[in-house]
Design a protein around this motif. Structure first.
Motif, mmCIF file in Angstrom:
data_model
loop_
_atom_site.group_PDB
_atom_site.id
_atom_site.type_symbol
_atom_site.label_atom_id
_atom_site.label_comp_id
_atom_site.label_asym_id
_atom_site.label_seq_id
_atom_site.Cartn_x
_atom_site.Cartn_y
_atom_site.Cartn_z
ATOM 1 N N THR A 51 0.841 -1.199 0.000
ATOM 2 C CA THR A 51 0.000 0.000 0.000
ATOM 3 C C THR A 51 0.876 1.249 0.000
ATOM 4 O O THR A 51 0.626 2.213 -0.748
ATOM 5 C CB THR A 51 -0.923 0.004 1.237
ATOM 6 O OG1 THR A 51 -1.761 -1.153 1.190
ATOM 7 C CG2 THR A 51 -1.785 1.249 1.278
ATOM 8 N N ALA A 61 1.281 3.870 -3.249
ATOM 9 C CA ALA A 61 1.072 5.307 -3.077
ATOM 10 C C ALA A 61 2.264 6.106 -3.599
ATOM 11 O O ALA A 61 2.100 7.224 -4.112
ATOM 12 C CB ALA A 61 0.829 5.622 -1.608
ATOM 13 N N PRO A 81 0.463 8.180 -6.808
ATOM 14 C CA PRO A 81 -0.157 9.009 -5.766
ATOM 15 C C PRO A 81 -1.526 9.551 -6.172
ATOM 16 O O PRO A 81 -2.346 9.864 -5.299
ATOM 17 C CB PRO A 81 0.861 10.139 -5.557
ATOM 18 C CG PRO A 81 1.662 10.175 -6.835
ATOM 19 C CD PRO A 81 1.735 8.755 -7.284
ATOM 20 N N HIS A 82 -1.792 9.643 -7.483
ATOM 21 C CA HIS A 82 -3.061 10.199 -7.956
ATOM 22 C C HIS A 82 -4.216 9.211 -7.834
ATOM 23 O O HIS A 82 -5.363 9.587 -8.084
ATOM 24 C CB HIS A 82 -2.929 10.627 -9.422
ATOM 25 C CG HIS A 82 -2.575 9.503 -10.349
ATOM 26 N ND1 HIS A 82 -1.344 8.888 -10.325
ATOM 27 C CD2 HIS A 82 -3.293 8.891 -11.318
ATOM 28 C CE1 HIS A 82 -1.313 7.932 -11.245
ATOM 29 N NE2 HIS A 82 -2.482 7.916 -11.857
ATOM 30 N N ALA A 118 -5.387 7.745 -5.053
ATOM 31 C CA ALA A 118 -5.700 7.613 -3.621
ATOM 32 C C ALA A 118 -6.997 6.844 -3.448
ATOM 33 O O ALA A 118 -7.959 7.017 -4.197
ATOM 34 C CB ALA A 118 -5.812 8.990 -2.981
ATOM 35 N N HIS A 148 -4.931 2.245 -3.240
ATOM 36 C CA HIS A 148 -3.597 1.707 -3.003
ATOM 37 C C HIS A 148 -3.620 0.365 -2.273
ATOM 38 O O HIS A 148 -2.851 -0.542 -2.614
ATOM 39 C CB HIS A 148 -2.756 2.723 -2.228
ATOM 40 C CG HIS A 148 -2.548 4.001 -2.984
ATOM 41 N ND1 HIS A 148 -2.539 5.236 -2.373
ATOM 42 C CD2 HIS A 148 -2.368 4.234 -4.319
ATOM 43 C CE1 HIS A 148 -2.338 6.168 -3.291
ATOM 44 N NE2 HIS A 148 -2.243 5.584 -4.475
#
Length: 250
Positions: free
Chosen positions: A36, A40, A44-45, A47, A50
């Motif tokens: 996880t 991320a 990161p986009h 969210a 993850h």
């Protein structure tokens, strides 16, 4: 050797051969937590997705890990294949440098997430009390296996540790079970193999001449005629019965 009962499996055993992942350590949760964090770092986009990405990596629907265990692909290729499968499943690209970013995020999180399953100390104490040598046989590589043992302060606890690095392949090839027995100095029919995989820890072990017990923590059941337990405490209790009164009465 195929034992029909737990008592028979434990009865003549002179050594224990334990699987590692999801047998003595909670590898699934450790991998999902670390994965996880790594997902991320790479995406990161996305969210909110993850943990699902990490779970899919663990589930390994394309069976990259068994291919690695059989010696067909290298560790790095296995990890890259699993990451690419996750990306395809979630409709994302694997960005440049993703593998390095994944490892930098994954490694420290994986180490800190290591947890010994609660029924393991009792079994190890029983084996030590009765002077039964204990070996580990895992389809993981030596480096991640050492990370797990270091994090749990168990590096010096086991008499033998056999990983896929030892011979270049892993379970269910009969040679790895026999190598573990050789290093233990025990005849295969006197070694009890315990693990959570019927294919790798039971059928493979029995084909190599060992005794075997399936650790079915989730109570899934099977049509295979194998000895099964829901927890390692059942094996500990069988050892107590084999060697006399419960340890607490001594």
């Amino acid at each position: 050797m195929r034992a029909r009962t737990l008592t028979a499996a434990v009865g003549g055993a002179r050594a224990l051969l334990l699987d590692v992942d999801d047998t003595i350590v909670d590898t699934q949760e450790a991998m999902v937590l670390a994965g996880t964090r790594a997902a991320a770092a790479i995406w990161p986009h996305r969210a909110g997705e993850h943990r699902a990405m990490a779970q899919r990596y663990y589930d390994d629907p394309e069976r990259w890990f068994p291919r690695y265990a059989s010696g067909d692909v290298a560790f790095e290729a296995m990890r890259a294949g699993r990451l690419a499968e996750v990306a395809a499943a979630f409709g994302v690209e694997v960005p440049d440098g993703a593998h390095l970013s994944y490892e930098e995020a994954y490694a420290p999180a994986f180490r800190s997430a290591q947890r010994l399953l609660p029924d393991v100390p009792g079994l190890l104490a029983a084996a030590e009390g009765e002077r039964l040598p204990v070996a580990l046989l895992t389809n993981s590589a030596q480096a991640p296996t050492r990370v797990k043992l270091e994090a749990l302060d168990l590096v010096d606890r086991f008499d033998v540790v056999v990983t896929t690095d030892t011979l270049g392949f892993g379970k269910p090839d009969p040679r790895v079970y026999l190598e573990a027995c050789r290093l233990l100095g025990a005849e295969p029919d006197r070694v009890l193999c315990i693990g959570d995989s019927i294919e790798w820890d039971v059928l493979g072990a029995e084909a190599a001449g060992l005794r075997a017990v399936w650790l079915d923590r989730e109570g899934r059941g099977t049509s295979e005629p194998v000895v099964a337990v829901r927890g390692l405490d059942e094996v500990t209790a069988a050892l107590d019965r084999r060697f006399g009164p419960p340890r607490t009465d001594r």
